[in-house]
Design a protein around this motif. Sequence first.
Motif, PDB file in Angstrom:
ATOM      1  N   ARG A   1      -9.958   9.628   5.780  1.00  0.00           N
ATOM      2  CA  ARG A   1     -11.102   9.498   4.880  1.00  0.00           C
ATOM      3  C   ARG A   1     -11.030   8.221   4.066  1.00  0.00           C
ATOM      4  O   ARG A   1      -9.960   7.698   3.767  1.00  0.00           O
ATOM      5  N   LEU A   2     -12.212   7.787   3.696  1.00  0.00           N
ATOM      6  CA  LEU A   2     -12.359   6.670   2.768  1.00  0.00           C
ATOM      7  C   LEU A   2     -11.899   7.133   1.382  1.00  0.00           C
ATOM      8  O   LEU A   2     -12.180   8.261   0.977  1.00  0.00           O
ATOM      9  N   VAL A   3     -11.203   6.251   0.662  1.00  0.00           N
ATOM     10  CA  VAL A   3     -10.945   6.502  -0.760  1.00  0.00           C
ATOM     11  C   VAL A   3     -11.292   5.221  -1.516  1.00  0.00           C
ATOM     12  O   VAL A   3     -11.174   4.130  -0.982  1.00  0.00           O
ATOM     13  N   GLY A   4     -11.753   5.342  -2.741  1.00  0.00           N
ATOM     14  CA  GLY A   4     -12.082   4.158  -3.543  1.00  0.00           C
ATOM     15  C   GLY A   4     -13.399   3.543  -3.123  1.00  0.00           C
ATOM     16  O   GLY A   4     -13.982   3.882  -2.094  1.00  0.00           O
ATOM     17  N   ARG A   5     -13.867   2.625  -3.962  1.00  0.00           N
ATOM     18  CA  ARG A   5     -15.155   1.989  -3.713  1.00  0.00           C
ATOM     19  C   ARG A   5     -15.114   1.048  -2.518  1.00  0.00           C
ATOM     20  O   ARG A   5     -14.124   0.363  -2.306  1.00  0.00           O
ATOM     21  N   VAL A   6     -16.205   0.992  -1.809  1.00  0.00           N
ATOM     22  CA  VAL A   6     -16.367   0.003  -0.736  1.00  0.00           C
ATOM     23  C   VAL A   6     -16.554  -1.361  -1.392  1.00  0.00           C
ATOM     24  O   VAL A   6     -17.397  -1.518  -2.275  1.00  0.00           O
ATOM     25  N   SER A   7     -15.742  -2.345  -1.013  1.00  0.00           N
ATOM     26  CA  SER A   7     -15.985  -3.687  -1.550  1.00  0.00           C
ATOM     27  C   SER A   7     -16.578  -4.583  -0.474  1.00  0.00           C
ATOM     28  O   SER A   7     -16.912  -4.127   0.624  1.00  0.00           O
ATOM     29  N   MET A   8     -16.787  -5.859  -0.806  1.00  0.00           N
ATOM     30  CA  MET A   8     -17.552  -6.721   0.103  1.00  0.00           C
ATOM     31  C   MET A   8     -16.887  -6.840   1.466  1.00  0.00           C
ATOM     32  O   MET A   8     -17.547  -6.785   2.506  1.00  0.00           O
ATOM     33  N   ASP A   9     -15.572  -6.998   1.453  1.00  0.00           N
ATOM     34  CA  ASP A   9     -14.862  -7.315   2.697  1.00  0.00           C
ATOM     35  C   ASP A   9     -13.822  -6.283   3.086  1.00  0.00           C
ATOM     36  O   ASP A   9     -13.156  -6.443   4.104  1.00  0.00           O
ATOM     37  N   MET A  10     -13.642  -5.259   2.281  1.00  0.00           N
ATOM     38  CA  MET A  10     -12.571  -4.288   2.535  1.00  0.00           C
ATOM     39  C   MET A  10     -12.998  -2.885   2.147  1.00  0.00           C
ATOM     40  O   MET A  10     -13.784  -2.708   1.221  1.00  0.00           O
ATOM     41  N   ILE A  11     -12.411  -1.928   2.828  1.00  0.00           N
ATOM     42  CA  ILE A  11     -12.424  -0.559   2.330  1.00  0.00           C
ATOM     43  C   ILE A  11     -10.974  -0.071   2.318  1.00  0.00           C
ATOM     44  O   ILE A  11     -10.091  -0.687   2.933  1.00  0.00           O
ATOM     45  N   THR A  12     -10.756   1.022   1.609  1.00  0.00           N
ATOM     46  CA  THR A  12      -9.412   1.592   1.519  1.00  0.00           C
ATOM     47  C   THR A  12      -9.462   3.020   2.031  1.00  0.00           C
ATOM     48  O   THR A  12     -10.431   3.753   1.765  1.00  0.00           O
ATOM     49  N   VAL A  13      -8.434   3.390   2.798  1.00  0.00           N
ATOM     50  CA  VAL A  13      -8.427   4.705   3.442  1.00  0.00           C
ATOM     51  C   VAL A  13      -7.109   5.423   3.176  1.00  0.00           C
ATOM     52  O   VAL A  13      -6.080   4.798   2.898  1.00  0.00           O
TER      53      VAL A  13
ATOM     54  N   VAL B   1      -5.583  -0.621   3.871  1.00  0.00           N
ATOM     55  CA  VAL B   1      -6.684  -1.522   3.540  1.00  0.00           C
ATOM     56  C   VAL B   1      -7.280  -2.026   4.856  1.00  0.00           C
ATOM     57  O   VAL B   1      -6.560  -2.559   5.709  1.00  0.00           O
ATOM     58  N   VAL B   2      -8.583  -1.791   5.030  1.00  0.00           N
ATOM     59  CA  VAL B   2      -9.263  -2.096   6.294  1.00  0.00           C
ATOM     60  C   VAL B   2     -10.168  -3.304   6.094  1.00  0.00           C
ATOM     61  O   VAL B   2     -10.911  -3.375   5.105  1.00  0.00           O
ATOM     62  N   ALA B   3     -10.137  -4.228   7.045  1.00  0.00           N
ATOM     63  CA  ALA B   3     -10.976  -5.428   6.959  1.00  0.00           C
ATOM     64  C   ALA B   3     -12.394  -5.105   7.408  1.00  0.00           C
ATOM     65  O   ALA B   3     -12.787  -5.360   8.544  1.00  0.00           O
ATOM     66  N   CYS B   4     -13.141  -4.497   6.514  1.00  0.00           N
ATOM     67  CA  CYS B   4     -14.555  -4.204   6.765  1.00  0.00           C
ATOM     68  C   CYS B   4     -15.152  -3.761   5.439  1.00  0.00           C
ATOM     69  O   CYS B   4     -14.571  -2.923   4.744  1.00  0.00           O
TER      70      CYS B   4
END
Length: 353
Positions: free
Chosen positions: A291-303, A264-267
Amino acid sequence: MQHNLARARACAPQARVWGILKANGYGHGLERAMRGFADADGLGLIEFDNAVRLRELGWRKPILMLEGFFGPEDIETMARHRLNGAVHCDEQIAWLEQAGAAAQIDGKLDLHLKMNTGMNRLGFKPEAFAKAHARLRALPFVGEITLMTHFANADEAAHPRLPIREQIRRFDAGAAGLPGPFSLSNSAGIFQQSELGAALRNDWVRPGIMLYGGTPGGKTAEAFGLLPTMTLASEIIGIQQIEAGESVGYGSRFQAEGAMRIGVVACGYADGYPRHAPAGTPVLVDGVLTRLVGRVSMDMITVDLSALPQARVGSGVTLWGKGLPIDDVADAAGTIGYELMCALAPRVPVLEG
Ligand SMILES: *Cc1c(COP(=O)(O)O)cnc(C)c1O
């Protein structure tokens, strides 16, 4: 920034260079861009408040307002701060004539007269150009008039609808008999200079994206010899071990085919990361491509950390920039590097170095 500016000069050695820093220096910050392009011959932008700010910050060389002035009240600001404005429609000329009649202008106002050579955004048609030029020339306070146009397809020389050579032909026809200087090329046009030679009569060029290390299209930024100027970086702030069939994020859009580790990335999109970036968009973790997986949310992405057993909370993440071209991320997200840079959000802390 200095390296990329030198690239622009090397591509168009005969021309003087406007460093374009509209939209807050393509998201880099106005003052930072001003310092980075201190060697430019002038700076070009859209926003009047930022143009005045450049003067307050001590910029003494020319400033070009790329869309000119938006009403008669801007003319005084242009005169006071020696801003060189684009003139692209009859209404603007009428405002200038009225300002002249009211003796509102001290000193000389240098202007750019813009021709519409097929882009069909701003500018006078080639056949109306000489008349517009004569109206400006008749105003005693008008100084130098630079003749400009803007290319629609300079990144694709053989474009089937509107090749750059056709726009140059229309420009030459409309500007026949008028004195220069001339200004035609954006970044993509600058990269056409060696191919087109003297046909591209640039006394001034107007590079934007190339100064920030992004490609204007056609080839990669690296193939154009550009260096990235913006790196968007963050860290892993959490890790989830998930099993086959489990999903990740809003909408549960990504589903794991096997057991895997998720970082989980803080961005997120509130930082300017594009919300529509799909699974598979490239991300660097500890310098390793994943690679990115899952939807981009307001404050996080998941990789996907499957191939990164050493990754842990605190591991460095690059969203774009050094090591990961912004254009690769933009491509994956169905946009262009320009938009990602400009959309960098104010909450992102900027570190220089
Ligand atoms: C933004 C802009 C440029 C710079 O374009 P790039 O593609 O970023 O090089 C040049 N000229 C005008 C009129 C512009 O508005």
